[in-house]
Design a protein around this motif. Structure first.
Motif, PDB file in Angstrom:
ATOM      1  N   TYR A  56       0.798  -1.225   0.000  1.00 26.12           N
ATOM      2  CA  TYR A  56       0.000   0.000   0.000  1.00 26.12           C
ATOM      3  C   TYR A  56       0.834   1.280   0.000  1.00 26.12           C
ATOM      4  O   TYR A  56       0.284   2.371   0.180  1.00 26.12           O
ATOM      5  N   GLU A  57       2.132   1.154  -0.197  1.00 28.31           N
ATOM      6  CA  GLU A  57       2.973   2.354  -0.211  1.00 28.31           C
ATOM      7  C   GLU A  57       2.567   3.307  -1.328  1.00 28.31           C
ATOM      8  O   GLU A  57       2.442   4.518  -1.127  1.00 28.31           O
ATOM      9  N   ARG A  58       2.348   2.788  -2.523  1.00 25.59           N
ATOM     10  CA  ARG A  58       1.997   3.651  -3.649  1.00 25.59           C
ATOM     11  C   ARG A  58       0.632   4.299  -3.448  1.00 25.59           C
ATOM     12  O   ARG A  58       0.430   5.467  -3.799  1.00 25.59           O
ATOM     13  N   LEU A  59      -0.298   3.547  -2.872  1.00 26.57           N
ATOM     14  CA  LEU A  59      -1.615   4.112  -2.575  1.00 26.57           C
ATOM     15  C   LEU A  59      -1.503   5.247  -1.570  1.00 26.57           C
ATOM     16  O   LEU A  59      -2.167   6.282  -1.706  1.00 26.57           O
ATOM     17  N   ALA A  60      -0.662   5.055  -0.558  1.00 29.88           N
ATOM     18  CA  ALA A  60      -0.465   6.110   0.434  1.00 29.88           C
ATOM     19  C   ALA A  60       0.114   7.366  -0.210  1.00 29.88           C
ATOM     20  O   ALA A  60      -0.329   8.483   0.071  1.00 29.88           O
ATOM     21  N   ARG A  61       1.107   7.205  -1.091  1.00 24.57           N
ATOM     22  CA  ARG A  61       1.696   8.353  -1.769  1.00 24.57           C
ATOM     23  C   ARG A  61       0.663   9.070  -2.616  1.00 24.57           C
ATOM     24  O   ARG A  61       0.690  10.301  -2.742  1.00 24.57           O
ATOM     25  N   LYS A  62      -0.226   8.314  -3.233  1.00 24.78           N
ATOM     26  CA  LYS A  62      -1.275   8.902  -4.075  1.00 24.78           C
ATOM     27  C   LYS A  62      -2.101   9.918  -3.293  1.00 24.78           C
ATOM     28  O   LYS A  62      -2.455  10.980  -3.806  1.00 24.78           O
ATOM     29  N   GLU A 148       2.759  11.185 -16.337  1.00 28.23           N
ATOM     30  CA  GLU A 148       2.576   9.822 -15.872  1.00 28.23           C
ATOM     31  C   GLU A 148       1.493   9.812 -14.799  1.00 28.23           C
ATOM     32  O   GLU A 148       1.668  10.346 -13.723  1.00 28.23           O
ATOM     33  N   GLY A 149       0.367   9.209 -15.118  1.00 27.68           N
ATOM     34  CA  GLY A 149      -0.722   9.152 -14.159  1.00 27.68           C
ATOM     35  C   GLY A 149      -1.457  10.477 -14.065  1.00 27.68           C
ATOM     36  O   GLY A 149      -1.104  11.458 -14.704  1.00 27.68           O
ATOM     37  N   GLU A 150      -2.510  10.516 -13.234  1.00 26.62           N
ATOM     38  CA  GLU A 150      -3.329  11.709 -13.110  1.00 26.62           C
ATOM     39  C   GLU A 150      -3.441  12.184 -11.666  1.00 26.62           C
ATOM     40  O   GLU A 150      -4.250  13.035 -11.350  1.00 26.62           O
ATOM     41  N   ASP A 151      -2.601  11.652 -10.787  1.00 25.43           N
ATOM     42  CA  ASP A 151      -2.730  11.986  -9.380  1.00 25.43           C
ATOM     43  C   ASP A 151      -2.591  13.475  -9.109  1.00 25.43           C
ATOM     44  O   ASP A 151      -3.276  14.031  -8.272  1.00 25.43           O
ATOM     45  N   ASP A 152      -1.678  14.150  -9.821  1.00 18.61           N
ATOM     46  CA  ASP A 152      -1.416  15.555  -9.569  1.00 18.61           C
ATOM     47  C   ASP A 152      -2.614  16.440  -9.886  1.00 18.61           C
ATOM     48  O   ASP A 152      -2.698  17.565  -9.424  1.00 18.61           O
ATOM     49  N   ALA A 153      -3.529  15.956 -10.712  1.00 14.71           N
ATOM     50  CA  ALA A 153      -4.687  16.765 -11.093  1.00 14.71           C
ATOM     51  C   ALA A 153      -5.930  16.431 -10.273  1.00 14.71           C
ATOM     52  O   ALA A 153      -7.000  16.956 -10.546  1.00 14.71           O
ATOM     53  N   GLN A 154      -5.785  15.575  -9.251  1.00 22.79           N
ATOM     54  CA  GLN A 154      -6.954  15.181  -8.466  1.00 22.79           C
ATOM     55  C   GLN A 154      -7.633  16.381  -7.816  1.00 22.79           C
ATOM     56  O   GLN A 154      -8.858  16.474  -7.783  1.00 22.79           O
ATOM     57  N   TRP A 155      -6.828  17.275  -7.275  1.00 25.72           N
ATOM     58  CA  TRP A 155      -7.422  18.428  -6.590  1.00 25.72           C
ATOM     59  C   TRP A 155      -8.229  19.286  -7.544  1.00 25.72           C
ATOM     60  O   TRP A 155      -9.282  19.820  -7.193  1.00 25.72           O
TER      61      TRP A 155
END
Length: 271
Positions: A56-62, A148-155
């Motif tokens: 769950y490390e990657r999920l936590a970072r997300k 890479e990925g869309e995490d940064d745009a979640q907010w």
């Protein structure tokens, strides 16, 4: 965007966690250590905890949390009867940890209690904007290739969706349209090109029975109007948010609020 498939890092050597990597083995392990009361003494527990932390490390970072936070959450959930008796205890644990991490992140972002953040319908969907905190996202949105990925745009997705919901847009329609528009902007790399393509796109119209007039207003307000070359045009909501305009000031724009409110689709209305 938060609904994308979650992938988690796994330990490099699967043999380091024998017996509990499968659903059946995990269930048997949980039942045994709970029945024996051997959480503090069983030699397999440290291996399990190391495996869970890596998983769950990657999920936590997300969700901008420390991996140890995810581990702590998982540990308490693993002690419950619901985890021991689940059809797929790993799936149950993953879902529960993800929900808890998401709630904690939203609690921090929105400056509300964890209890309120755990129930999105009870909170205002508005993330406080801190000066300069998201300037890098503007660079990524106009980059030639998607990040890479869309995490940064979640907010950004979260805030735009909340604004629309507050202006009478149905939640499912708001979430779907916002994520679709952001995805096209990121992939296109140019606001004008994305706006031009989206104006001709009927995907959202067909999927949500969205009136074309509502779709065009949404594109204009989120992306800004498309003017002639060299012409100065007003910024869209996306650009205004990325340039650190606070949400309360943005919502003080009567023209914008009225435009989006009047464009909100009515249930049963067709394009």
């Amino acid at each position: 965007m938060e609904s994308a498939n979650l992938m988690f890092d796994q330990p490099d050597d699967a043999s380091a966690a024998p017996g509990f990597t499968s659903a059946e083995g995990f269930r048997a392990f949980l039942r045994r250590v709970e029945s024996d009361g051997s959480w503090a003494t069983d030699p397999g527990v440290p291996e399990l905890l190391a495996f869970v932390r890596a998983k769950y490390e990657r999920l936590a970072r997300k969700w901008e949390r420390d991996p140890d936070d995810a581990l702590a959450i998982a540990f308490f959930i693993m002690r419950t009867e619901a985890a021991r008796e689940a059809d797929d205890p790993w799936a149950m644990l993953t879902s529960a940890v993800a929900r808890k991490l998401k709630a904690e992140a939203h609690s921090d972002w929105l400056m509300v209690s964890l209890e309120r953040a755990s129930h999105p319908a009870q909170i205002e969907h508005e993330r406080p904007v801190r000066a300069g905190a998201y300037e890098h996202i503007l660079d990524r949105l106009v980059a030639p290739e998607a990040p890479e990925g869309e995490d940064d745009a979640q907010w950004l997705s979260f805030t735009l969706t909340g604004i629309l919901i507050g202006l009478s847009w149905p939640r499912a329609v708001a979430e779907g349209c916002v994520d679709y528009i952001l995805d096209r902007v990121i992939r296109s790399g140019r606001r004008e090109a994305a706006a031009d393509a989206l104006r001709r796109d009927i995907t959202m119209l067909a999927l949500y029975q969205l009136p074309r007039a509502s779709w065009l207003v949404l594109l204009r307000e989120l992306l800004g109007p498309i003017g002639r070359p060299g012409q100065v045009v007003r910024r869209g909501v996306i650009a205004r948010l990325l340039l650190d305009e606070p949400v309360p000031e943005l919502l003080a724009d009567d023209r914008l609020v009225l435009s989006l409110h009047e464009a909100a689709p009515i249930q049963g209305q067709r394009s």
